[in-house]
Enzyme design. Sequence first.
Site, mmCIF file in Angstrom:
data_model
loop_
_atom_site.group_PDB
_atom_site.id
_atom_site.type_symbol
_atom_site.label_atom_id
_atom_site.label_comp_id
_atom_site.label_asym_id
_atom_site.label_seq_id
_atom_site.Cartn_x
_atom_site.Cartn_y
_atom_site.Cartn_z
ATOM 1 N N ASN A 1 -1.396 10.704 101.241
ATOM 2 C CA ASN A 1 -0.717 11.981 100.953
ATOM 3 C C ASN A 1 -0.035 12.595 102.174
ATOM 4 O O ASN A 1 1.037 13.194 102.067
ATOM 5 C CB ASN A 1 -1.686 12.972 100.301
ATOM 6 N N GLU B 1 -14.051 12.653 104.888
ATOM 7 C CA GLU B 1 -13.243 13.792 104.430
ATOM 8 C C GLU B 1 -12.738 13.423 103.055
ATOM 9 O O GLU B 1 -11.885 12.538 102.912
ATOM 10 C CB GLU B 1 -12.055 14.026 105.384
ATOM 11 N N CYS C 1 -5.171 17.716 99.932
ATOM 12 C CA CYS C 1 -6.568 17.942 99.553
ATOM 13 C C CYS C 1 -6.916 19.432 99.560
ATOM 14 O O CYS C 1 -7.869 19.851 98.929
ATOM 15 C CB CYS C 1 -7.487 17.177 100.492
ATOM 16 N N GLU D 1 -14.239 17.219 111.313
ATOM 17 C CA GLU D 1 -13.213 16.766 112.255
ATOM 18 C C GLU D 1 -12.699 18.011 112.975
ATOM 19 O O GLU D 1 -13.135 19.119 112.721
ATOM 20 C CB GLU D 1 -12.085 16.073 111.495
#
Length: 481
Positions: free
Chosen positions: A149, A247, A281, A462
């Site tokens: 994405n 993630e 996301c 992260e």
Amino acid sequence: MEVLNLIQGKLLSAKGGEWLELTDPSKGKVYGRLPRSSAEDVNLAVKSASKAFKSWSATPPGERAACLNRLADLVKKNAQLLSSAESTDNGKPISLAAAVDIPRAEKNLRFYASAVQHFASESHAMEGEAINYTLRKPLGVVACISPWNLPLYLFTWKIAPALAAGNCVVAKPSEITPVTAYLLSTWVKEAGFPDGVLNILHGLGTEVGDALVRHPKIAAVSFTGGTATGAHIASVTAPRFKKLSLELGGKNAAIIFDDCDFEDALATTMRSSFANQGQICLCGSRILVEKSIYTRFRDALVSKTKKMKVGDPMDPKTKTGAVVSKEHRDKILDYITLAKEEGGTILCGGTQTTPENQPGLEGGYYIQPTIIEGLKYDCAVNQQEIFGPVVTIQPFETEEEAVSIANSTEYGLAATVWTNDLKRAHRVAAELETGICWVNCWLLRDLRTPFGGVKNSGVGREGGFDALRFFTESQNVCIKL
Ligand code: NDP
């Protein structure tokens, strides 16, 4: 367009000689090929990375940072080429790639070039007895796996901290959008990275990705992608005791209280719903609006959304492009059908479409931005990640109800809250089960902050020093005085 692997500083096809097709989603046409790599290529890449590790891990952080900054310079110099490649590969508007994806890729490299030079470890004095200090050592060879994405944006978000911390990397971008990672691989030598420090493999997740995470010499896996894939990778890596950062997906709520700045909330909700065709996301896919302003907000949102036109991603004026693939388009359309079966009303969109007066794009994968009303909070469409230009809208009466609906899914990545009541903003933010909560904004990112999700949205963080901590192993040294 021919994509190649980067192994030991060389651009190579897959050992097995097999290829996969590269499709331009704006036209639905094959425009190139990429290597269908296998375990054999993984073995070569891991071997090359292992060989490079001793010297790279002993290279002073300042010199590693200089390599990252030179790579960032090359990204900047080639920004136009990269934006165009990202748009062709992914279907996203070139204006978005040029304003967000590519500048952020450059920023990721520069950010970790700087961060590693400010990274410090702790010391614990035992009064009169001993002193402890913590060493943070690179892990060895690590795997970085990224999705389609935000291709180069998320690819660099992983490799930059891994390399800065002194690891050697075998990275795998999504097979659906490999081109910008390939272009980057053609500049790795020029940036000054020794051969083998960064290796990039292309191919299917279930083949080369699977072989990579299983490889005994891979010390850690940093993965961004779907929750089901994350669960599979966790099941493979846990018994092998590899470090793992995940993630994963999201089903984010945008909670709009009646005391919000209406126009700001409206404009930002448009963006958080449909940016990158809803394929971020962090997009807010469930819009919850306080009952007193529900009708006004819904009608304004629908009216604006109806004006959105899909267009040629390569046209700089286009704001809504194609979704990434035929399979993904069909998955999104299936969710729209399911929404109708679950009792939802399609307020706008709801169908596939093609850009008007654009010959050559008829075979592309376009979906009209869609808003759905009338669904129960716990139905499948309100619980499962769709990852497309589709949002649901529902009213709420109390703050408690809004928080309870927002927290009702198995996901916990992000949320957005719109209110001018400061106390409520703090209270609601703290009650939301998410890794990130934006108040009166969306996607405002400070790269120093922890990034990640709770529940089925991921494990670990992260961003900032969190990524440097993930990519290092701490060792306590205790010295008796
Ligand atoms: P996938 O999980 O399908 O794939 C992600 C990456 O993993 C790809 O490179 C894929 O390769 C690879 N992969 C697939 N199967 C395996 C396997 N068995 N072993 C190792 N690697 C594998 O996700 P998508 O690419 O479809 O990305 C969309 C998803 O990513 C959404 O759920 C979205 O929410 C999530 N995402 C999460 C973000 C976050 O920060 N939390 C940010 C962005 C996206 P290939 O494509 O070649 O199959």
